[in-house]
Write an enzyme that holds these catalytic residues in place. Structure first.
Site, PDB file in Angstrom:
ATOM      1  N   GLU A 363       6.050   1.281  -1.154  1.00 57.65           N
ATOM      2  CA  GLU A 363       5.860   2.403  -0.211  1.00 57.65           C
ATOM      3  C   GLU A 363       5.896   1.927   1.237  1.00 57.65           C
ATOM      4  O   GLU A 363       5.124   2.382   2.081  1.00 57.65           O
ATOM      5  CB  GLU A 363       4.587   3.176  -0.551  1.00 57.65           C
ATOM      6  N   GLY A 364       6.806   0.998   1.496  1.00 58.73           N
ATOM      7  CA  GLY A 364       6.979   0.455   2.841  1.00 58.73           C
ATOM      8  C   GLY A 364       6.317  -0.893   2.968  1.00 58.73           C
ATOM      9  O   GLY A 364       5.098  -1.005   2.883  1.00 58.73           O
TER      10      GLY A 364
END
Length: 380
Positions: A363-364
């Site tokens: 998620e990043g």
């Protein structure tokens, strides 16, 4: 500034803590060893309302705030990050995205089942060449009038084989670049949709992670989320909230490792006394506790920003960046405090150390969070 939790928040936190200890802790080491998906435990999480916490009650959700969600995420993650990532994806990425951006028909058909845990969802953005660079989507969705034809591969998908519904991000018009990206709801079992082998992972080994292959999959037009070209914006806004969930997961991993290390320091003796009485150990615990408290405040700030309708891109990125670093640092120190015992499975901290690493990646990555943060602060 009010740092007190409401009675409802405390009830939710305590319920999640009790569930983690009674349902997740038994067998957690064996599930990690066998890479076994916690199927029965996830089913119970759905029955208790942990898989659709922020969804509107009219669609079967709990209608709770983000603070409640991160409190529950922390407690579940203290014990089993493989279970908490299922909770994170279903709540933050799938349910939240459909609740806020799906149309009424999509909510009735899909969200009601996802929010109650009757069905499980997956979020499909990453590709072999489009991880951090989410604009470089090679998966295509060609408009054929009343449907799209989907082709491509998605990598590292949580709930890859256990999900029933998949939100797939794909490129419809390459000339428009990120403005030509769309988001689609795809059902398991559709012709041309294949699930690749399960990934052999360092951590969260009970999580069900697969590559997904789409070969001329027909997706009805009504399964597109939002207007044509809305997909990239949908993915970025959904991920901003998802980062708060992963920050809470990282916080839980750190808290779980710290609590184990603290208790171990009270019973393990060296040089005639419990090791907590040695300054080298006491100072490690002091640093661990301080970092965890700082991470907790960042996570709560991001959750409150989201609940108050404020922009949470910056606060969410800062929470994930710091909490994931804290998870890694604290878990490593927990292993160190356990000494040789920390290197064996029965004391749990080696698993928490392995689980911690992924919070700096999915998620990043931490580097992406720094891009988000720097752009935000330099814009002012």
């Amino acid at each position: 500034m009010d740092f007190k939790l409401t009675e409802e928040h405390l009830m939710i936190r305590d319920a999640a803590r009790d569930f983690a200890k009674t349902e997740l802790l038994p067998g957690v080491i064996e599930r990690d060893e066998k890479q076994e998906f916690p199927k029965e435990q996830v089913k119970k999480m759905g029955e208790l309302g942990f898989l659709g916490m922020m969804v509107s009650p009219e669609y079967g959700g709990g209608g709770m705030d983000t603070v409640s969600y991160v409190l529950a995420m922390e407690e579940i993650s203290k014990v089993d990050a493989s279970a908490s990532v299922v909770m994170s994806v279903n709540n933050s990425l799938v349910c939240w995205g459909l609740d806020h951006y799906g149309n009424e028909a999509q909510k009735e058909k899909y969200l009601t089942k996802l929010a109650t845990g009757e069905s499980i969802g997956a979020f499909c953005l990453s590709e072999p060449e489009a991880g951090s660079d989410a604009t470089s989507q090679k998966t295509t969705a060609i408009d054929k009038g009343d449907h799209y034809v989907l082709n491509g591969t998605k990598n590292w998908i949580t709930n890859g084989s256990t999900a029933d519904y998949y939100i797939v991000i794909a490129q419809t018009d390459i000339e428009k670049k990120h403005r030509g990206i769309n988001a689609f709801i795809v059902e398991k079992g559709w012709e041309g949709f294949e699930i690749g082998p399960k990934e052999q992972k360092l951590g969260i080994r009970g999580s069900d992670t697969h590559s997904l292959i789409f070969n001329d999959v027909k997706v009805p037009k009504e399964n597109r989320i939002g207007e044509d070209g809305f997909g990239f914006k949908f993915a970025m806004k959904t991920l901003s909230g998802g980062r708060i969930g992963i920050a809470a997961q990282a916080l839980g991993i750190a808290s779980g490792a710290y609590e184990l290390a603290k208790e171990y320091s009270k019973v393990r003796k060296a040089f005639g006394t419990e090791i907590m009485n040695h300054q080298a150990i006491a100072f490690k615990l002091a640093d661990m506790h301080t970092s965890i408290e700082a991470a907790r405040h960042l996570v709560m700030k991001a959750a409150c920003d989201k609940d108050n309708g404020e922009n949470y891109d910056l606060s969410g990125a800062m929470a994930k960046l710091f909490a994931s670093k804290t998870a890694m640092d604290v878990a490593v120190e927990a292993v160190q405090i356990h000494g040789g015992n920390g290197y064996v499975k029965e004391y749990h901290v080696e698993r928490l150390m392995r689980d911690a690493k992924i919070t700096q990646i999915y998620e990043g990555t931490s580097e992406i969070q720094k891009i988000v943060i720097s752009r935000s602060i330099l814009r002012d």
